[in-house]
Structures are given as C-alpha cells and as structure tokens.
Design an enzyme around this catalytic site. Structure first.
Site, PDB file in Angstrom:
ATOM      1  CG  ASP A  96      -0.155  -0.093   2.522  1.00  0.00           C
ATOM      2  OD1 ASP A  96       1.091  -0.089   2.487  1.00  0.00           O
ATOM      3  OD2 ASP A  96      -0.794  -0.176   3.581  1.00  0.00           O
ATOM      4  CD  GLU A  97       5.388   3.173   2.341  1.00  0.00           C
ATOM      5  OE1 GLU A  97       5.761   4.173   2.940  1.00  0.00           O
ATOM      6  OE2 GLU A  97       5.562   2.014   2.765  1.00  0.00           O
TER       7      GLU A  97
END
Length: 573
Positions: free
Chosen positions: A53-54
């Site tokens: 998620d980055e």
C-alpha cells in the site's frame, strides 16, 4: 491498537474482520486494491511500488512542464485540496492558513526548487482526488525533493492530507527525530550509533564530521550517515509497478507459539501453498519467475541463556510447486533451528518456541521472450521433451545534494503511498500504518543463467526414467540443454551424451539402424526453421542455435606429396 485493546477502551466499537484463508488473514482484496491505486498514480510519472500500500512517484518532469507552461504567480485559481496542504516551516495561525499557503505557492521570488515542490503539491492533490473518485480510497502524501524526506512527511498529517517539506524546513524536521526512526538505522547500525557515539537523535549525528564517521564505519557508510543527517539522499525512483518479492507469514504470540517440528511443518504447508499460488498467478499474469526461496522466523528459548540470539534466515534456489517449496522450506527451517539451538541440543527435546514464521520468494525476473515459441517448434519431435515450468504441478502459461526533483508520499486508509517527487498511500479506516516501510533499495534484475549440462543415461534404463531426469532440470536456460537431453545414445560398449559439436557426427559405436533413427529425429534442414522464431530467443540462446545450425567445416586434408617433409624425402625421386 489491537482489536482486543480497542474493545476495552471502546466496548461499542465495530471491528471489521478481514477475510481468512488457511487459518490466517487473506490480504488478496487489499493487495488488489493497492494495485488499483498504483495504476492511477502511475499516470503522472515514474512509479515505484514499495509495498502492498505504498508507492514512490517521481513527478519531476510533470512539475517542470507545469512550471514552464504556467508560472505559479499567474495562477488564477488553486484547488481547495492544495490549499489545505501542510507546508513545513510556515507559521500557520489556524485562521488564515489557506491564504498563507496560497501566498507561499505563488511567490514570485521563490527558489526554483521550492517552485518545483509547489507544482508537485498541485499534481499530488489532483492524483489524490482522482484516487478518491475512482476507488473511494483516501490517500496521505509527503512531497519532498527525495524519497527519504517524502517518506517521513507522508505520515505526519493523516488521514487524507499532504505535507510539503521545504528546503528551509529539512533541519527542523530531522533534528529531533529518533535515530532509530531513520530508514536502515533501526537495527545494528542504529544501536551502534547509540552505544558507541551516544547518538539518540538525527541532530546528535550532526556533531560528527564526515571524516570521523568514515574512520568509525568505513568510507561508504560514514559518508552516507553524514548525508542523511542533512536530508541528502540520492536514491532514485525505480520504474516498477509490480512487487519485487512475494511472501506469506503468520505471527504466533504468547501461548500460540509453535513448539514442535510437527506444528511448524503444519503451518509451513499452509504458507507454502499460499506462496505457490501467488507465484503461479504472477507467472500466468505477468510472465515472471522467482529464483530464491527464503525462510524467516522469530524464536526464543525456554532458558534465558542466549535468549538474545537471533533465529537465522535461510535461503535456497526456488523450485516451483507447493510440494517442492514445502520440502525446501522444512529443510531450511531444520537447518536454521539446529544453528539456533546449538550442535549439542536435540530440537526434539523442546525448549524452544516460534513466534513468527514466514516464507518469501525473491529475485523475480521476466521470463525470456521466445522461450515458448522455440519449444513449440521442437514439440512432438521427441518424447523426452522437458517441461518449461520447474514445477511438479501442471504447466502454467507465462506476478550528493538535494536534487531539484520533488518527492511525494501518500498514505491511504491503513495504507501508505509515497511519492518521490511524490509517493502515495491509501487511508482506510483512517488509521496509520506505522509498520509500513518504503523499500528504496535499487533492484537489478539478474539475468537467467545459461547452463549446458550434459545428462548421462545408464545402460538399460527405461524411457520413463529419462522423463523424470528431464523434468528435474530447472528452467530452460539453454536450448542446447534441451537438445542434449534428447541426443543421448547408448550402446553395449559405451554410454554417453552427444555434446553440441557432436550433434551431427555419428558415433562408431552406434549401429546403422540407430544412426538412421537419430538422423530422422535431430537432423533439421536450416531452411525449415523460421528465423523470426529464433530471433525471439534471448541473445545467448540465439547464438547457440545459430552455431548448432551452422554447417560444419570439412576437415583440412593434406594431399600426398604436398608437405615440406615430402619435398626433402630421400624417396622423392
């Protein structure tokens, strides 16, 4: 907080349970949602997916283009989402914050690098709104001139906000930061700085000269430490939308710790099946294969002696197929456990526990183009054709100084996305993912190794044994290995495999009928081979194929009477 902790302080809380598969959390939906966000962010610049998620995003070109097309001081309207940005170093009083930010964004006398940051902030705000519109995820972002600063800024104001790190605010941001919060300083190096030099914050590190740090930690590490203390980082954003590794793990806290080999094997089976599925999906979807299998674990001993000893990680070449991955993982675990306990302790006696267990696949590279097409050409010519997929399962088709660039990191609901020029992460449930780490190390994809192993076939072995040997060969690194496996011939006097130079040479030990059969199998006319198929192969294999197809030179023979020795021979007359 953990769920049970949250319930104690807020009994009426509604907790959402993630899907469960194989006795552990199934993050497939979350992982796919992350891919949706990445695809949107990648529209504006070079994108590097750092975790589930980055993301880091280099917006330098987009910012330069915007600045050239429309000077910031001439902007008539600025979106409200941009004006809500947190600009480090500005004195915001809470009443006229948006106007203060507007003035900072449109300064005529601003440094060029700060103007790039302003353009980056505008682009990032647009991206965050686009992510919200298309996916309903919110994102938090950090905008800075390098990945390190963008990562730090992304988590400062959450959820659904963005923070800008100006040049003048770098020292203010870093000085009070605990040294262990800096990337790559959370382990032994950070502990060494604390114990040996008394460095507890980044500001403490500023007291030491570059020479002093180089004397203590070597030229490269010393220079790197001196630079990061001043916010200087040269790590570039890598263009990578796909993850560079796959992993599956589970934590076993407290009384849930695994205390027997059987319990470990049970969970390894679950983890390896999940990893195998993800590897197979990556192969089918992205035409990529992984080369290295690694086992990690956290362990403790019942006795206090050597309690600080770390459980060693172990790696080996990865073989596809859940069964093979499990077999190798069990072997890796047993070897690591013996090292952890010591040579005089029997693991079966107990006295140890595993609190975390994971398996991962790394060194993922693209399958060489043309591997399938050249095999199709030879398909059906020989019953001993090896499988392309090194698996025991069914074959699947092919998962310095502050530079004038801008970095931005975004975080989304429980997710973090970072952008260097910009990086983004999604805010789910409006919580902070403090455990997320932006992976910034450069990844050089290794080229597949080309091997030309010759297989020996013992006299009297059946054809099904040949098949088993062929399928055990890992990968399809060389077309000659494929050919050599099938060019083996045996006789009563000798058994050997023909090398690449011998493919068109009949052995004297072969009978005439054997020669005829082998010639029918392996003698191809060069005109029959489609050159476009050969050109699809990797360069190394192309060279091998063309060498194999090239007509062999006739041996040079010396005519009788033409040698110098004959000229001086007494019998010449």
């Amino acid at each position: 907080m953990r769920g049970d902790e949250a319930k104690k302080v807020c009994p009426q809380i509604h907790l959402v349970q993630v899907p469960v598969a194989r006795g552990k959390a199934d993050l497939t939906i979350y992982r796919n949602a992350g891919s949706e966000v990445v695809s949107i962010l990648a529209r504006k610049g070079r994108c590097e997916r750092a975790s589930i998620d980055e993301v880091y995003l280099d917006l330098t070109e987009a910012a330069e283009a915007m600045l050239k097309e429309t000077p910031l001081e001439s902007l008539e309207s600025i979106d409200d989402e941009v004006l809500k940005s947190h600009v480090l170093g500005l004195n915001l009083n809470g009443n006229d914050n948006k106007e203060i930010v507007r003035e900072w964004l449109t300064r005529r006398d601003a440094d060029h690098r700060d103007k790039l940051l302003a353009c980056g902030a505008i682009v990032v705000a647009e991206l965050r709104l686009q992510v919200l519109k298309e996916t309903e995820f919110t994102c938090s972002a950090g905008v800075a001139h390098n990945k390190m600063l963008a990562k730090l800024a992304s988590g400062m104001n959450k959820p659904a906000q963005q923070t800008i790190v100006t040049l003048s605010s770098v020292k203010w941001l870093l000085e009070p930061l605990p040294i262990k919060k800096m990337k790559q300083l959370g382990g032994k190096l950070g502990s060494s700085l604390q114990t040996d030099l008394g460095v507890n914050t980044v500001g403490d590190l500023l007291r030491f000269s570059v020479k002093k740090l180089q004397d203590l930690y070597g030229a490269n590490t010393g220079t790197w430490l001196w630079n990061i203390a001043r916010g200087i980082s040269g790590d570039e954003v890598e263009g990578r939308l796909l993850p560079k590794s796959h992993g599956s793990g589970k934590t076993f806290p407290g009384v849930q710790a695994l205390k027997s080999i059987a319990a470990v094997e049970k969970w390894l089976k679950e983890l390896c099946e999940e990893l195998s599925e993800r590897l197979q999906l990556d192969l089918e979807t992205n035409k990529r294969v992984a080369h290295t299998l690694t086992l990690h674990a956290n362990a403790y001993k019942s006795t206090d002696t050597d309690s600080q000893k770390k459980f060693p990680s172990r790696s080996c070449p990865l073989r596809y197929g859940a069964g093979k991955i499990l077999e190798d993982s069990v072997n890796l675990f047993q070897a690591a456990l013996r090292e952890f306990l010591g040579s005089y302790t029997n693991p079966a006696d107990g006295g140890w526990g595993i609190s975390n267990l994971s398996v991962s696949a790394s060194k993922i590279v693209a399958v060489p183009s043309g591997t399938s097409s050249i095999t199709k050409y030879f398909h059906g010519q020989d019953r001993f054709q090896p499988s392309l997929e090194p698996s025991d399962e069914k074959l699947a088709p092919e998962d310095d100084t502050l530079s004038p660039s801008t970095s931005h990191q975004t975080e989304c609901g429980g997710r973090q996305t970072q952008i260097t020029h910009d990086t983004s992460t999604f805010d789910q449930n409006e919580t902070t993912c403090k455990d997320d780490v932006c992976l910034t190390s450069k990844h050089h994809e290794p080229q597949p190794r080309l091997s030309q192993k010759e297989s020996n076939i013992n006299e009297g072995k059946q054809s099904n044994e040949h098949k088993r040997k062929a399928t055990k060969e890992k990968g399809t690194s060389s077309i000659l290995r494929f050919l050599q496996t099938n060019s083996c011939s045996s006789s009563k006097q000798e058994t050997r495999c023909l090398s690449s130079e011998e493919l068109n040479i009949e052995s004297e030990a072969l009978t005439e009928s054997q020669n005829a059969r082998r010639a029918n199998t392996w003698r191809y006319n060069a005109d029959e081979i489609d050159q476009s198929v050969v050109e699809e192969l990797p360069p190394e294999i192309q060279e091998e194929v063309r060498t194999w197809l090239r007509p062999q030179k006739q041996a040079n023979t010396v005519k009788r009477g033409s040698s110098i020795s004959h000229y001086f021979s007494p019998d010449r007359n």
